[in-house]
Design a protein around this motif. Structure first.
Motif, PDB file in Angstrom:
ATOM      1  N   CYS A 296       0.727  -1.165   0.148  1.00 39.34           N
ATOM      2  CA  CYS A 296      -0.133   0.070  -0.167  1.00 39.34           C
ATOM      3  C   CYS A 296       0.941   1.478  -0.092  1.00 39.34           C
ATOM      4  N   ILE A 297       0.341   2.340  -0.260  1.00 35.34           N
ATOM      5  CA  ILE A 297       0.935   3.717  -0.054  1.00 35.34           C
ATOM      6  C   ILE A 297       1.754   3.796   1.117  1.00 35.34           C
ATOM      7  N   ASP A 298       1.179   3.630   2.506  1.00 36.84           N
ATOM      8  CA  ASP A 298       1.724   3.976   3.427  1.00 36.84           C
ATOM      9  C   ASP A 298       2.997   3.047   3.747  1.00 36.84           C
ATOM     10  N   ASP A 299       2.905   1.717   3.438  1.00 37.10           N
ATOM     11  CA  ASP A 299       4.326   0.825   3.173  1.00 37.10           C
ATOM     12  C   ASP A 299       5.341   1.529   2.375  1.00 37.10           C
ATOM     13  N   ALA A 300       5.029   2.194   1.267  1.00 36.68           N
ATOM     14  CA  ALA A 300       5.942   2.512   0.304  1.00 36.68           C
ATOM     15  C   ALA A 300       6.682   3.821   0.949  1.00 36.68           C
ATOM     16  N   ILE A 301       5.883   4.515   1.669  1.00 35.42           N
ATOM     17  CA  ILE A 301       6.472   5.902   2.098  1.00 35.42           C
ATOM     18  C   ILE A 301       7.466   5.506   3.586  1.00 35.42           C
ATOM     19  N   LYS A 302       6.963   4.526   4.203  1.00 40.06           N
ATOM     20  CA  LYS A 302       7.657   4.248   5.290  1.00 40.06           C
ATOM     21  C   LYS A 302       8.969   3.589   4.943  1.00 40.06           C
ATOM     22  N   ILE A 303       9.022   2.679   4.020  1.00 36.10           N
ATOM     23  CA  ILE A 303       9.913   1.907   3.538  1.00 36.10           C
ATOM     24  C   ILE A 303      11.169   2.826   2.950  1.00 36.10           C
ATOM     25  N   GLU A 304      10.723   3.937   2.246  1.00 32.89           N
ATOM     26  CA  GLU A 304      11.558   4.963   1.725  1.00 32.89           C
ATOM     27  C   GLU A 304      12.226   5.677   2.920  1.00 32.89           C
ATOM     28  N   LYS A 305      11.246   6.131   3.793  1.00 33.04           N
ATOM     29  CA  LYS A 305      11.829   7.060   5.009  1.00 33.04           C
ATOM     30  C   LYS A 305      12.714   6.287   5.969  1.00 33.04           C
ATOM     31  N   ASN A 306      12.636   5.110   5.878  1.00 35.18           N
ATOM     32  CA  ASN A 306      13.499   4.371   6.880  1.00 35.18           C
ATOM     33  C   ASN A 306      14.613   3.526   6.466  1.00 35.18           C
ATOM     34  N   GLY A 307      14.987   3.903   5.195  1.00 33.15           N
ATOM     35  CA  GLY A 307      16.151   3.477   4.844  1.00 33.15           C
ATOM     36  C   GLY A 307      16.096   2.162   3.675  1.00 33.15           C
ATOM     37  N   GLY A 308      14.894   1.971   3.378  1.00 32.88           N
ATOM     38  CA  GLY A 308      15.028   0.611   2.266  1.00 32.88           C
ATOM     39  C   GLY A 308      15.605   1.396   0.946  1.00 32.88           C
ATOM     40  N   ASP A 309      16.166   0.488   0.062  1.00 38.87           N
ATOM     41  CA  ASP A 309      16.886   0.908  -1.035  1.00 38.87           C
ATOM     42  C   ASP A 309      15.878   0.778  -2.188  1.00 38.87           C
ATOM     43  N   ARG A 310      15.096  -0.148  -2.207  1.00 38.74           N
ATOM     44  CA  ARG A 310      14.173  -0.640  -3.193  1.00 38.74           C
ATOM     45  C   ARG A 310      12.884  -1.354  -2.751  1.00 38.74           C
ATOM     46  N   ILE A 311      11.825  -1.088  -3.533  1.00 37.91           N
ATOM     47  CA  ILE A 311      10.444  -1.621  -3.260  1.00 37.91           C
ATOM     48  C   ILE A 311      10.021  -2.681  -4.142  1.00 37.91           C
ATOM     49  N   GLU A 312       9.816  -3.782  -3.706  1.00 32.28           N
ATOM     50  CA  GLU A 312       8.653  -4.913  -4.494  1.00 32.28           C
ATOM     51  C   GLU A 312       7.255  -4.189  -4.292  1.00 32.28           C
ATOM     52  N   LEU A 313       6.617  -4.052  -5.089  1.00 30.73           N
ATOM     53  CA  LEU A 313       5.214  -3.552  -4.966  1.00 30.73           C
ATOM     54  C   LEU A 313       4.111  -4.675  -5.456  1.00 30.73           C
TER      55      LEU A 313
ATOM     56  N   THR B  73      -0.486  -8.994  -8.699  1.00 29.43           N
ATOM     57  CA  THR B  73      -0.153  -7.833  -9.449  1.00 29.43           C
ATOM     58  C   THR B  73      -0.904  -6.460  -8.776  1.00 29.43           C
ATOM     59  N   PRO B  74      -0.347  -5.533  -8.480  1.00 28.00           N
ATOM     60  CA  PRO B  74      -1.285  -4.308  -7.761  1.00 28.00           C
ATOM     61  C   PRO B  74      -1.994  -3.700  -8.831  1.00 28.00           C
ATOM     62  N   SER B  75      -2.767  -2.811  -8.114  1.00 28.97           N
ATOM     63  CA  SER B  75      -3.615  -2.172  -9.153  1.00 28.97           C
ATOM     64  C   SER B  75      -3.005  -1.056  -9.709  1.00 28.97           C
ATOM     65  N   TYR B  76      -3.828  -0.386 -10.912  1.00 26.73           N
ATOM     66  CA  TYR B  76      -3.267   0.626 -11.488  1.00 26.73           C
ATOM     67  C   TYR B  76      -2.984   1.855 -10.594  1.00 26.73           C
ATOM     68  N   GLY B  77      -4.091   2.193  -9.975  1.00 26.52           N
ATOM     69  CA  GLY B  77      -4.019   3.303  -8.869  1.00 26.52           C
ATOM     70  C   GLY B  77      -3.141   3.259  -8.002  1.00 26.52           C
ATOM     71  N   LEU B  78      -2.534   2.116  -7.450  1.00 24.81           N
ATOM     72  CA  LEU B  78      -1.754   1.959  -6.477  1.00 24.81           C
ATOM     73  C   LEU B  78      -0.106   2.206  -6.933  1.00 24.81           C
ATOM     74  N   ILE B  79      -0.133   1.599  -8.163  1.00 26.67           N
ATOM     75  CA  ILE B  79       1.355   1.732  -8.780  1.00 26.67           C
ATOM     76  C   ILE B  79       1.472   3.200  -9.198  1.00 26.67           C
ATOM     77  N   ASP B  80       0.405   4.110  -9.758  1.00 25.62           N
ATOM     78  CA  ASP B  80       0.495   5.270  -9.965  1.00 25.62           C
ATOM     79  C   ASP B  80       0.888   6.169  -8.739  1.00 25.62           C
ATOM     80  N   GLU B  81       0.128   5.951  -7.707  1.00 23.74           N
ATOM     81  CA  GLU B  81       0.199   6.901  -6.548  1.00 23.74           C
ATOM     82  C   GLU B  81       1.806   6.447  -5.894  1.00 23.74           C
TER      83      GLU B  81
END
Length: 230
Positions: A8-25, A35-43
């Motif tokens: 989700c978007i909250d996960d992605a923001i926390k991953i970047e904020k706390n030092g993750g290098d890359r996200i698997e969405l 596969t995640p939704s179009y809207g989630l990928i876009d956001e």
């Protein structure tokens, strides 16, 4: 390189904020990631600056796909590319447990310009080492996500070490599936892995339904940063 799963978007923001290098969405982490939704990928693409690799997996029934499934995967790859994803994550086997090379070639054609990770479908293949050798023929496959086979990752360290040594970072072996805050340092040191992948181990209660636990993630980043693999 520390890759963390976001659902989700909250996960992605926390991953970047706390030092993750890359996200698997992904969506549906309880099913291993779909596969995640179009809207989630876009956001997510709008909200984070670290690389985002998008799962391309239309269902959780198996890693054997029909012609209709392949058409869906192609369209999802097109969407990921259109929305600016760094890469896609996919895996495909035939009924004998081998890499489905014909359909892989098709998917790679549409993935041109994206980093491609072949995911843990490889752990379900008939022979992990032979499957890695096959994937080495395809330079568009940038990395392979594996826990070294079907057993617990702790039992697979020798084969992981051998796989990493033989791959010579072409493709990169991304170690994941069973990593925890307690074993990650030992596994990196033993296998000499340069990239690791985390999902539930950095979530509250280590649950696929839990939110990203920021304190766990910060601790993980510190552990990974201090490990020497020279």
């Amino acid at each position: 390189m520390l890759e963390i799963i976001a659902t989700c978007i909250d996960d992605a923001i926390k991953i970047e904020k706390n030092g993750g290098d890359r996200i698997e969405l992904v969506s549906s982490l309880t099913e291993g990631g779909l596969t995640p939704s179009y809207g989630l990928i876009d956001e997510v693409m709008k909200r984070v600056s670290i690389p985002v690799n998008v799962m391309i997996r239309p269902h959780a029934k198996s890693f054997i796909y029909s012609d209709e499934d392949i058409k869906i995967m192609i369209e999802d790859i097109k969407i990921a590319k259109k929305l600016g994803a760094n890469g896609v994550v996919l895996g495909i086997l035939d009924s004998e447990g081998n890499i489905d090379e014909e359909n892989l070639k098709t998917l790679l054609k549409y993935s041109d310009g994206l980093e491609v990770t072949f995911h843990r479908a490889i752990d379900e293949s008939k022979n992990l080492i032979e499957s890695v050798k096959i994937l080495k023929k395809y330079p568009d496959v940038k990395r392979i996500l594996t826990s070294g086979g079907k057993d617990n990752i702790q039992k697979n360290l020798d084969i992981l070490e051998k796989t990493i040594e033989n791959s010579e970072n072409n493709p990169i072996i991304l170690v994941g599936g069973g990593l925890t805050l307690n074993n990650v340092e030992h596994i990196i040191e033993y296998t000499k892995a340069k990239e690791v992948h985390f999902g539930t181990a950095v979530r509250k209660n280590s649950s696929p339904m839990g939110d990203i636990d920021e304190e766990k993630l910060k601790l993980l980043v510190k552990k990974v940063e201090k490990v020497s693999i020279d």
